[in-house]
Scaffold this active site. Sequence first.
Site, PDB file in Angstrom:
ATOM      1  N   ARG A 148       6.863  -5.710   3.601  1.00  0.00           N
ATOM      2  CA  ARG A 148       5.546  -6.286   3.343  1.00  0.00           C
ATOM      3  C   ARG A 148       5.420  -6.303   1.815  1.00  0.00           C
ATOM      4  O   ARG A 148       5.449  -5.255   1.165  1.00  0.00           O
ATOM      5  CB  ARG A 148       4.441  -5.470   3.998  1.00  0.00           C
ATOM      6  CG  ARG A 148       3.094  -6.251   4.024  1.00  0.00           C
ATOM      7  CD  ARG A 148       2.092  -5.760   3.040  1.00  0.00           C
ATOM      8  NE  ARG A 148       1.590  -4.470   3.391  1.00  0.00           N
ATOM      9  CZ  ARG A 148       0.489  -4.243   4.134  1.00  0.00           C
ATOM     10  NH1 ARG A 148      -0.237  -5.227   4.554  1.00  0.00           N
ATOM     11  NH2 ARG A 148       0.110  -3.004   4.382  1.00  0.00           N
ATOM     12  N   HIS A 181       0.807  -1.228   0.000  1.00  0.00           N
ATOM     13  CA  HIS A 181       0.000   0.000   0.000  1.00  0.00           C
ATOM     14  C   HIS A 181       0.836   1.273   0.000  1.00  0.00           C
ATOM     15  O   HIS A 181       0.316   2.352  -0.274  1.00  0.00           O
ATOM     16  CB  HIS A 181      -0.962   0.005   1.192  1.00  0.00           C
ATOM     17  CG  HIS A 181      -1.968  -1.091   1.140  1.00  0.00           C
ATOM     18  ND1 HIS A 181      -2.860  -1.237   0.105  1.00  0.00           N
ATOM     19  CD2 HIS A 181      -2.215  -2.131   1.978  1.00  0.00           C
ATOM     20  CE1 HIS A 181      -3.617  -2.297   0.308  1.00  0.00           C
ATOM     21  NE2 HIS A 181      -3.239  -2.863   1.436  1.00  0.00           N
ATOM     22  N   ASP A 219      -8.132  -5.431   7.006  1.00  0.00           N
ATOM     23  CA  ASP A 219      -8.742  -6.316   6.013  1.00  0.00           C
ATOM     24  C   ASP A 219      -9.558  -7.421   6.684  1.00  0.00           C
ATOM     25  O   ASP A 219     -10.609  -7.818   6.172  1.00  0.00           O
ATOM     26  CB  ASP A 219      -7.673  -6.933   5.105  1.00  0.00           C
ATOM     27  CG  ASP A 219      -7.283  -5.973   3.989  1.00  0.00           C
ATOM     28  OD1 ASP A 219      -8.176  -5.359   3.401  1.00  0.00           O
ATOM     29  OD2 ASP A 219      -6.078  -5.839   3.716  1.00  0.00           O
ATOM     30  N   GLU A 239      -5.673 -12.280   7.024  1.00  0.00           N
ATOM     31  CA  GLU A 239      -6.492 -11.061   6.952  1.00  0.00           C
ATOM     32  C   GLU A 239      -7.776 -11.255   6.158  1.00  0.00           C
ATOM     33  O   GLU A 239      -8.363 -10.276   5.698  1.00  0.00           O
ATOM     34  CB  GLU A 239      -5.665  -9.885   6.419  1.00  0.00           C
ATOM     35  CG  GLU A 239      -4.893 -10.117   5.155  1.00  0.00           C
ATOM     36  CD  GLU A 239      -4.083  -8.897   4.717  1.00  0.00           C
ATOM     37  OE1 GLU A 239      -4.213  -7.812   5.310  1.00  0.00           O
ATOM     38  OE2 GLU A 239      -3.315  -9.028   3.749  1.00  0.00           O
TER      39      GLU A 239
HETATM   40  C1  3PY Z   1      -4.542  -4.834   7.459  1.00  0.00           C
HETATM   41  O1  3PY Z   1      -4.886  -4.562   8.608  1.00  0.00           O
HETATM   42  O2  3PY Z   1      -5.308  -5.273   6.591  1.00  0.00           O
HETATM   43  C2  3PY Z   1      -3.155  -4.658   7.093  1.00  0.00           C
HETATM   44  O3  3PY Z   1      -2.775  -5.070   6.020  1.00  0.00           O
HETATM   45  C3  3PY Z   1      -2.276  -3.945   8.048  1.00  0.00           C
HETATM   46  O4  3PY Z   1      -1.025  -3.750   7.573  1.00  0.00           O
HETATM   47 MG    MG Z   2      -4.255  -5.744   4.729  1.00  0.00          MG
END
Ligand code: 3PY
Ligand code: MG
Length: 254
Positions: free
Chosen positions: A71, A46, A173, A147
């Site tokens: 990431r 992101h 997410d 997530e």
């Molecule tokens: C989320 O909370 O979805 C994330 O990817 C946090 O980095």
């Molecule tokens: Mg995420």
Amino acid sequence: MFNTRLFRQWEAGKTATNSFLCIPHAWVTEVMSRQDWDSLTLDMQHGLLDYTSALAMLQAISTSDKTALVRLRWNDPSHIMQMLDAGAEGLICPSLETAAETAAFVKACRYPPEGIRSFGPMRAQLRSDQDYRETANRRVLTFAMIETREALRQVAEIAAVPGLDGLFIGPYDLSISLGLERLADIHYPPLREAIEAVRTVAQSHDLRTGIFTGKAAFVTELMDWGFDLVCFGTDQQFLQAGVVEGAATFRQKH
Ligand code: 3PY
Ligand code: MG
């Protein structure tokens, strides 16, 4: 190449602290590297980073004692290998949902016979005091992000993937995927239960646990909860908060 600060925290039985980098500039990274966390994460998913800015940012982190994590933008072997060759010491892979996807991620991070990583550790081997190939399979950290609802359903199989080091919860997410009204609120019982379920599975497989939060108020609670890696905020978030506060000082005069 391995900057051991994060590992030293774990060896001492402590939580390792971290923050995310989204601004594609080495100087911003240098400022972030001077703060008192144990590690930093380049957010290729992101954040507004490309390969060139990521490389310069990894170099900037190397001017400090912080462990450099990335990431990933997705579970893509060519991207994984590029980030490792550029000097990432650990990877957090977003949106994994099955054991097969997770096994592919881990294999892309490991040299044969454990995996399929191709040899060419360009920058990664520069800072190594030992043979990089020997140590990399043991030392490169692999975190699978949990997530989605599906990942939660399959978390036990994901956790059983050989060579995986940890599960990393993406509470934003995950909240959306579970259809929760409150976003990433760790006090909200349905999210709390999901987080605890992931932690229980991780513990039973001897895996590290990580989590991200954008809220300062949650940080100590997450550390007390027993997470091994707590990531708080982003460079953009801190810049924005500082700027808002700075601009507001003028308004106090009127
Ligand atoms: C989320 O909370 O979805 C994330 O990817 C946090 O980095
Ligand atoms: Mg995420």
